[in-house]
Structures are given as structure tokens and as C-alpha cells.
Motif scaffolding. Structure first.
Motif, mmCIF file in Angstrom:
data_model
loop_
_atom_site.group_PDB
_atom_site.id
_atom_site.type_symbol
_atom_site.label_atom_id
_atom_site.label_comp_id
_atom_site.label_asym_id
_atom_site.label_seq_id
_atom_site.Cartn_x
_atom_site.Cartn_y
_atom_site.Cartn_z
ATOM 1 N N LYS A 251 0.842 -1.190 0.000
ATOM 2 C CA LYS A 251 0.000 0.000 0.000
ATOM 3 C C LYS A 251 0.881 1.245 0.000
ATOM 4 O O LYS A 251 1.824 1.354 0.786
ATOM 5 C CB LYS A 251 -0.931 0.026 1.208
ATOM 6 N N ILE A 252 0.558 2.169 -0.882
ATOM 7 C CA ILE A 252 1.310 3.416 -0.991
ATOM 8 C C ILE A 252 0.378 4.572 -0.649
ATOM 9 O O ILE A 252 -0.756 4.641 -1.157
ATOM 10 C CB ILE A 252 1.845 3.618 -2.422
ATOM 11 N N LYS A 253 0.836 5.470 0.181
ATOM 12 C CA LYS A 253 0.107 6.699 0.481
ATOM 13 C C LYS A 253 0.952 7.883 0.029
ATOM 14 O O LYS A 253 2.171 7.881 0.195
ATOM 15 C CB LYS A 253 -0.193 6.804 1.984
ATOM 16 N N PHE A 254 0.287 8.895 -0.530
ATOM 17 C CA PHE A 254 1.025 10.037 -1.069
ATOM 18 C C PHE A 254 0.180 11.300 -0.924
ATOM 19 O O PHE A 254 -1.043 11.233 -0.806
ATOM 20 C CB PHE A 254 1.384 9.797 -2.545
ATOM 21 N N SER A 255 0.858 12.433 -0.925
ATOM 22 C CA SER A 255 0.136 13.696 -0.733
ATOM 23 C C SER A 255 0.922 14.871 -1.300
ATOM 24 O O SER A 255 2.139 14.804 -1.479
ATOM 25 C CB SER A 255 -0.137 13.942 0.760
ATOM 26 N N ALA A 256 0.181 15.941 -1.573
ATOM 27 C CA ALA A 256 0.756 17.240 -1.947
ATOM 28 C C ALA A 256 0.034 18.280 -1.100
ATOM 29 O O ALA A 256 -1.204 18.373 -1.156
ATOM 30 C CB ALA A 256 0.566 17.511 -3.430
ATOM 31 N N THR A 257 0.782 19.038 -0.298
ATOM 32 C CA THR A 257 0.143 19.978 0.626
ATOM 33 C C THR A 257 0.861 21.322 0.645
ATOM 34 O O THR A 257 2.077 21.403 0.455
ATOM 35 C CB THR A 257 0.122 19.414 2.067
ATOM 36 N N GLN A 258 0.062 22.350 0.870
ATOM 37 C CA GLN A 258 0.559 23.690 1.197
ATOM 38 C C GLN A 258 -0.506 24.281 2.110
ATOM 39 O O GLN A 258 -1.500 24.840 1.658
ATOM 40 C CB GLN A 258 0.730 24.540 -0.072
ATOM 41 N N ILE A 259 -0.307 24.081 3.408
ATOM 42 C CA ILE A 259 -1.361 24.394 4.374
ATOM 43 C C ILE A 259 -0.982 25.559 5.276
ATOM 44 O O ILE A 259 -1.501 25.696 6.385
ATOM 45 C CB ILE A 259 -1.704 23.146 5.219
ATOM 46 N N ASP A 260 -0.092 26.412 4.806
ATOM 47 C CA ASP A 260 0.226 27.651 5.525
ATOM 48 C C ASP A 260 -0.918 28.636 5.285
ATOM 49 O O ASP A 260 -1.095 29.154 4.180
ATOM 50 C CB ASP A 260 1.541 28.223 5.006
ATOM 51 N N CYS A 261 -1.696 28.886 6.310
ATOM 52 C CA CYS A 261 -2.895 29.715 6.157
ATOM 53 C C CYS A 261 -2.628 31.213 6.283
ATOM 54 O O CYS A 261 -3.557 32.009 6.459
ATOM 55 C CB CYS A 261 -3.949 29.287 7.179
ATOM 56 N N THR A 262 -1.366 31.627 6.188
ATOM 57 C CA THR A 262 -1.063 33.068 6.223
ATOM 58 C C THR A 262 -1.300 33.716 4.863
ATOM 59 O O THR A 262 -1.253 34.938 4.745
ATOM 60 C CB THR A 262 0.404 33.290 6.640
ATOM 61 N N HIS A 263 -1.531 32.912 3.832
ATOM 62 C CA HIS A 263 -1.771 33.469 2.508
ATOM 63 C C HIS A 263 -2.593 32.488 1.681
ATOM 64 O O HIS A 263 -2.597 31.275 1.939
ATOM 65 C CB HIS A 263 -0.438 33.751 1.789
ATOM 66 N N THR A 264 -3.307 32.999 0.699
ATOM 67 C CA THR A 264 -4.059 32.135 -0.213
ATOM 68 C C THR A 264 -3.172 31.739 -1.386
ATOM 69 O O THR A 264 -2.126 32.340 -1.637
ATOM 70 C CB THR A 264 -5.315 32.846 -0.737
ATOM 71 N N LYS A 265 -3.629 30.720 -2.070
ATOM 72 C CA LYS A 265 -2.946 30.269 -3.278
ATOM 73 C C LYS A 265 -3.992 29.740 -4.252
ATOM 74 O O LYS A 265 -5.080 29.311 -3.843
ATOM 75 C CB LYS A 265 -1.875 29.223 -2.979
ATOM 76 N N GLY A 266 -3.674 29.787 -5.537
ATOM 77 C CA GLY A 266 -4.668 29.344 -6.511
ATOM 78 C C GLY A 266 -4.110 29.308 -7.919
ATOM 79 O O GLY A 266 -2.941 29.590 -8.166
ATOM 80 N N GLY A 267 -4.992 28.939 -8.865
ATOM 81 C CA GLY A 267 -4.615 28.904 -10.274
ATOM 82 C C GLY A 267 -3.810 27.692 -10.675
ATOM 83 O O GLY A 267 -2.943 27.785 -11.542
#
Length: 288
Positions: A251-267
Motif C-alpha cells: 500500500k502506498i500513500k502520497f500527498s501534496a500539501t501547502q497548508i500555511d494559512c497566512t496566505h491564499t494560493k490558486g490557479g
């Protein structure tokens, strides 16, 4: 008298004449043993030489060696062929497996690398767990012909970016690489030309995106990077993992995160996750 002797010699030479052996005279069984030492694309090229090579190139024992050792369970467990028969010639099975074969409701695909026979998987954004994906203020599934799944998840804006996934399979032994396929900006076609909307791109240059990978046997990998190159699909290398035995599923688990809530991100567009043998992944990395 000399003329008569010359005539006798000529008749004798004609009687003893044997045509020179040709390439097509080599037995197919011998050719097949030689062809075993070549990669599948090279074997197919040899098959174009003549009838003998064409027949030898179809020998089952050649392609049995090229198929992954667990190809039977791959076909049966993932149910990727509706009309599949184990009575097919091994060359035909190899050819079928080299095509993209969807499974799990079309949210995943499996195929063999044509050159190495290595097993590759692609997991679509719809098979991933994306925080906030059901809130249309932040995320949307948009159609595109730039994805093998014909759809990607597009983020307009969020404070908390988190994409998780897991996959379990009895991988053939070897080293594998895992990648996230991402794209900054929203691509579309206008008057037949590809255009990219950069309107919502922001926040990715402030803090890096964090990628993580872990396996059920205790392997871990972490990498970080700032998202760059708007308008270009990029395979972001998460890490590698090693499979030593194929008798049990990993079983492989993987993730991509950017959870610093001091700024928004998008696009950003999230297309898929690629799992492939290290040798294939090396080619992917060289084209980044």
C-alpha cells in the motif's frame, strides 16, 4: 583435348554447386533464441525482415520473458479486459497490456512500458482526496484533452491546499518512482490555438509545495518545490520506493500539501499521479 577437359571440369562444378545459405534459411527456433536478447521494439523491427523472423518473433517463450511475472493477477484482479482470454498468444497479451487499460470506474489506468515491460499506473484527480473539492467557490472539475482522463481538478483559490491518495497493488519487484502532474494556469483553446489563463495564479512563490510518500513496509520520502512555469504540465517527483517481493500487496500513500494559512494560493490544475518503474521515471525527470 584441353577443351574436353575444361568441359568435364565445368560439368563437375555444376553438379557440386550448392546455393549460399540465406537469412531466411535459419530455423525459426534458432532465431527465436537470439531474439530473446532484444527489447520488444527491436524484436518487432526484426519481424519486418522476412517470414522466418516474423514467425520467430511470435514465439510464446520470448514474450513470456518480457511480461511482468504477475501479469495474470494484474489482468484478473484489476479486470482490465472484458473479453480477455488466457489462450491469446503471449505477444498479443503484451500488445494489449501496452495500451492504456482503464479500471476502477475509469479513474485509473495501467499499461506496460513498451521497451521494458515495466508496469505503470496513472491515478486521476477524481480518484484523489482533495480538501474542499465539493465547494465550487474553490475547486472545479474542468474538461480538457490535455489529460488522459479528459478532466482535471482546477483550483481558483484556497487557504488550505491538500491532495491525498493511496494505492494498493502487488507490484513486480523493482524500484518505482511517483510523480504528481500539475499545471499552473487554466489552459483552453481559442480559434484553434492553445491559450493559458493566468488570472488565478498566486501564492505558490511564497511557500513551497510539500510532497510526501510512504509505503506499508515503512519507506518514506519527502520533497518540496515552488510551483513555476505557468502554462506547462510538470511532473513533480515525490520520491522512490522499492518492492522486494510481489507475493503480497504493498500500500502506498502520497500527498501534496501547502497548508500555511497566512496566505491564499490558486490557479493550479491537478491532473493525476504517475507510478512507474525507476527507469521510466528517469526519462520523465530528464524532460522536466
Amino acid at each position: 583435348m584441353g577443351a574436353n577437359v575444361s568441359g568435364i571440369d565445368a560439368d563437375t562444378d555444376a553438379d557440386n554447386y550448392a546455393p549460399s545459405p540465406k537469412l531466411g534459411d535459419i530455423p525459426e527456433s534458432c532465431l527465436a533464441l537470439v531474439l530473446m536478447n532484444f527489447d520488444p521494439p527491436e524484436i518487432c523491427q526484426f519481424a519486418r525482415l522476412n517470414r522466418a523472423f516474423r514467425g520467430a518473433s511470435a514465439a510464446d517463450f520470448i514474450w513470456e520473458e518480457k511480461l511482468p511475472p504477475n501479469y495474470r493477477s494484474l489482468i484478473q484482479e484489476l479486470k482490465i479486459f472484458d473479453d480477455f482470454s488466457m489462450n491469446l498468444r503471449k505477444k498479443d497479451i503484451y500488445a494489449r497490456l501496452c495500451r492504456p487499460n482503464p479500471f476502477d470506474g475509469g479513474t485509473k489506468e495501467v499499461w506496460l512500458d513498451k521497451s521494458t515491460g515495466g508496469v505503470c499506473f496513472s491515478i486521476s484527480s477524481k480518484a484523489l482526496t482533495i480538501t474542499g473539492i465539493d465547494d465550487r467557490r474553490y475547486w472545479n472539475h474542468i474538461p480538457t484533452d490535455e489529460s488522459r482522463f479528459q478532466t482535471v481538478a482546477y483550483l481558483q483559490q484556497t487557504w488550505w491546499f491538500e491532495v491525498d491518495g493511496e494505492f494498493e497493488f502487488r507490484f513486480p519487484p523493482g524500484t518505482y518512482s511517483l510523480f504528481f502532474r500539475l499545471h499552473l494556469g487554466r489552459a483552453s483553446r481559442r480559434l484553434g490555438r492553445r491559450v493559458c489563463n493566468h488570472e488565478h495564479i498566486h501564492g505558490w512563490d511564497i511557500k513551497p509545495l510539500k510532497f510526501q510518500l510512504s509505503t506499508s513496509v515503512g519507506q518514506h520520502a519527502v520533497s518540496k518545490c515552488h510551483l513555476e512555469n505557468p502554462g506547462t504540465w510538470v511532473y513533480h517527483h515525490v520520491g522512490d520506493f522499492v518492492v522486494e517481493q510481489s507475493d503480497t500487496a504493498m500500500k502506498i500513500k502520497f500527498s501534496a500539501t501547502q497548508i500555511d494559512c497566512t496566505h491564499t494560493k490558486g490557479g493550479v490544475c491537478v491532473d493525476s499521479v504517475l507510478i512507474c518503474p525507476w527507469s521510466v521515471g528517469k526519462q520523465v525527470r530528464t524532460h522536466l
